[in-house]
Design an enzyme around this catalytic site. Structure first.
Site, short mmCIF file in Angstrom:
data_model
loop_
_atom_site.label_atom_id
_atom_site.label_comp_id
_atom_site.label_asym_id
_atom_site.label_seq_id
_atom_site.Cartn_x
_atom_site.Cartn_y
_atom_site.Cartn_z
N LYS A 126 42.20 9.04 49.91
CA LYS A 126 42.43 8.94 51.60
C LYS A 126 41.89 7.96 52.33
CE LYS A 126 44.12 11.82 54.77
NZ LYS A 126 45.27 12.75 54.58
N GLY A 165 51.25 8.45 55.26
CA GLY A 165 50.71 8.63 56.74
C GLY A 165 49.74 9.70 56.80
N ASP A 166 49.41 9.77 57.97
CA ASP A 166 48.29 11.00 58.32
C ASP A 166 48.18 10.76 59.88
OD1 ASP A 166 46.69 13.31 57.53
OD2 ASP A 166 45.12 12.27 58.82
P1 NDP Z 1 50.06 13.36 64.18
O1 NDP Z 1 49.14 12.29 64.76
O2 NDP Z 1 51.46 13.16 64.23
O3 NDP Z 1 50.07 14.51 65.33
C1 NDP Z 1 48.59 14.99 65.56
C2 NDP Z 1 48.66 16.17 66.69
O4 NDP Z 1 47.41 16.81 66.79
C3 NDP Z 1 48.91 15.25 68.06
O5 NDP Z 1 49.48 16.33 68.70
C4 NDP Z 1 47.42 15.07 68.74
O6 NDP Z 1 47.39 15.06 69.79
C5 NDP Z 1 46.92 16.27 67.90
N1 NDP Z 1 45.39 16.00 67.80
C6 NDP Z 1 44.89 15.02 67.02
N2 NDP Z 1 43.54 14.88 67.09
C7 NDP Z 1 43.10 15.87 67.84
C8 NDP Z 1 42.05 16.18 68.46
N3 NDP Z 1 41.09 15.87 67.99
N4 NDP Z 1 41.96 17.51 69.23
C9 NDP Z 1 43.18 18.12 69.64
N5 NDP Z 1 44.25 17.60 69.30
C10 NDP Z 1 44.46 16.72 68.36
O7 NDP Z 1 49.42 14.05 62.86
P2 NDP Z 1 50.34 14.69 61.93
O8 NDP Z 1 50.96 15.82 62.56
O9 NDP Z 1 50.55 14.19 60.74
O10 NDP Z 1 48.72 15.42 61.19
C11 NDP Z 1 48.45 16.90 61.70
C12 NDP Z 1 47.46 17.22 60.98
O11 NDP Z 1 48.07 17.75 59.45
C13 NDP Z 1 45.97 16.76 60.35
O12 NDP Z 1 45.13 17.43 60.15
C14 NDP Z 1 46.73 15.77 59.12
O13 NDP Z 1 45.81 15.70 58.28
C15 NDP Z 1 47.50 17.16 58.51
N6 NDP Z 1 48.48 16.73 57.51
C16 NDP Z 1 49.21 15.83 57.77
C17 NDP Z 1 50.50 15.63 56.76
C18 NDP Z 1 51.62 14.72 57.09
O14 NDP Z 1 52.58 14.82 56.18
N7 NDP Z 1 51.75 14.07 58.27
C19 NDP Z 1 50.50 16.33 55.13
C20 NDP Z 1 49.25 17.02 55.51
C21 NDP Z 1 48.33 17.29 56.30
P3 NDP Z 1 47.49 13.57 70.73
O15 NDP Z 1 48.90 13.02 70.60
O16 NDP Z 1 46.92 13.84 71.98
O17 NDP Z 1 46.54 13.07 69.97
#
Ligand code: NDP
Length: 444
Positions: A126, A165-166
């Protein structure tokens, strides 16, 4: 003291300033305790757990870049190459101001077991940075990504370490990172996944984590004699995972009534309008207040608290530790049937235990969101054979992988007398493959 307890104590002492990492290690070691204690002396002689909890390599570096005002900014970059026993390191890059070493280590550790669960040959890693992409121009994002890759390139490669990505890293960022890697190395290779379709990306990768979450949720409910169609669901987050979880849930006949971002959340009893959500988040990169403004049926609530809405399913898809004990109590009181994690470790340990103790079906992120990394591995396969599969081919493979994971975690839990405990099932099933490979490869 038992071997597992000794290692947990030592991890706490050595990593005292990294609570998320400690939380992740404790959760995994507690659930594989039964496996370790069945052959404790052997594991102890091999210092097996000490090796499991120590990353193979941690890379930390300076990321200097120039903002649009000509001012020099400096961020800290990370890549944690945690475990390569079953394949090249694989795991995303996160750009968020909360990023520090402990977050990257927790995510890297989880990734080892998640990747193992997919059944594909990928190790765990990571990376990321404390850079905050919010409010930055495209040029600033590009300059940051180029600087980040100017150091990272020497540590990664199509057969050694393949980031993706993440949070904060989507198609735009992967494009900038890939361009810089290619410019420095001259190699057109599958060194990153989540690439655009015109330069080696895989169809269905964008949708994979959210879709995969729903494939697993559907199968898990089926194992428990429940049909997903006609259920209601609350989703948190409004990013990549959340958007495509909502889309697939709706295709399965589920009414999804919430989503959220870090400012607030939406309750839309008529069902989230995915096209509008994509427009607000993917195109305009705006706040959810814009969604509420554009849709009559939607209420906007400031802050946290999606758990107050009564639904059958709860799918947290935002970030770590977003669902605390208070939220878990509300879900139980509302009669929630299942909580399936789209995000990584969104549920705190005490909340997880409360849900499980109260009969809520609980699927941990390392199984439930493995569809993203699984499809990344499918992207790597396509890059290696220089072919592109159709959306339907990739989606069908993804669905089958998620169904396999569901049955693997169910069977592992049953085998160790913990039927229905999918946290234990996921940790044990993920661990066994990595353990066998590590043992076979000697003390390395
Ligand atoms: P994005 O950046 O696309 O979206 C994240 C979302 O979560 C946004 O709506 C963001 O809001 C919100 N968010 C982020 N941080 C916080 C916080 N501290 N408090 C409240 N809301 C928050 O990320 P992903 O959708 O890619 O990832 C979401 C989760 O899924 C993470 O835990 C990631 O590790 C996990 N994941 C992602 C994968 C992927 O393929 N993308 C694969 C496996 C796991 P705002 O826009 O306001 O920041």
């Amino acid at each position: 003291m038992s071997y597992v307890d000794e290692v947990i104590a030592s991890v706490k002492q050595k990593n005292a300033a990294e609570p998320e990492f400690i939380q992740a290690v404790e959760e995994v070691l507690e659930s594989i305790r039964v496996v370790i204690e069945s052959d404790e002396q052997n594991y102890r002689d091999l210092a097996f757990l000490e090796r499991l909890v120590e990353p193979e390599r941690i890379i930390m570096f300076r990321v200097p870049w120039v903002d649009d005002n000509g001012k020099v900014q400096v961020n800290r970059g990370y890549r944690v190459q945690f475990n390569s026993a079953i394949g090249p390191y694989k795991g995303g890059l996160r750009l968020h101001p909360s990023v520090y070493l402990g977050i990257i280590k927790f995510l890297g550790f989880e990734q080892v077991f998640k990747n193992s669960l997919t059944g594909l040959p990928i190790g765990g890693g990571k990376g990321g940075s404390d850079f905050n992409p919010k409010g930055k121009s495209d040029n600033e994002i590009m300059r940051f990504c180029q600087s980040f890759m100017t150091e990272l390139y020497r540590h990664i490669g199509a057969d050694t370490d393949v980031p993706a990505g993440d949070i904060g890293v989507g198609g735009r960022e992967i494009g900038f990172l890939y361009g810089q890697y290619k410019r420095i190395t001259g190699l057109y290779e599958g060194v990153l996944t989540g690439k655009g379709l015109t330069y080696g990306g895989s169809l269905a990768r964008t949708q994979a984590t959210g879709y995969g979450l729903l494939y697993l949720t559907k199968e898990l409910l089926k194992i428990n004699g429940i049909d997903i169609a006609g259920k209601t669901a609350a989703v948190t987050g409004a990013g990549n995972v959340a958007i495509y979880a909502i889309e697939k849930a709706q295709q399965m006949g589920v009414n999804v009534v919430t989503c959220s971002d870090s400012s607030g959340w939406i309750y839309d009893p008529e069902g989230i309008d995915v096209a509008l959500l994509k427009e607000v988040k993917e195109v305009k990169r705006a706040r959810l207040t814009e969604y509420a403004a554009a849709r009559k049926s939607a209420e906007y609530h400031e802050g946290k608290g999606v758990w107050a809405i009564k639904t059958d399913l709860y799918l947290p898809c935002a970030t770590q530790n977003e669902l605390p004990l208070e939220g878990a109590k509300a879900l139980v009181a509302n009669g929630t049937i299942a909580v399936c994690e789209g995000a990584n470790m969104p549920t705190t340990l005490d909340a997880t235990q409360y849900l499980q103790a109260n009969g809520v079906i609980f699927a941990p992120g390392k199984a439930a969101n493995a569809g993203g990394v699984a499809t990344s591995a499918l992207e790597m396969s396509q890059n290696s054979e220089r072919l592109s599969w159709t959306f339907e081919e990739v989606d069908a493979k993804l669905e089958q992988i998620m169904i396999n994971i569901t049955h693997n975690i169910d069977e592992a839990a049953k085998k160790y007398d913990m039927a229905g405990n999918y946290v234990a099932g996921a940790n044990i099933a993920g661990f066994l493959k990595v353990a066998e490979a590590m043992k076979a490869q000697g003390v390395v």
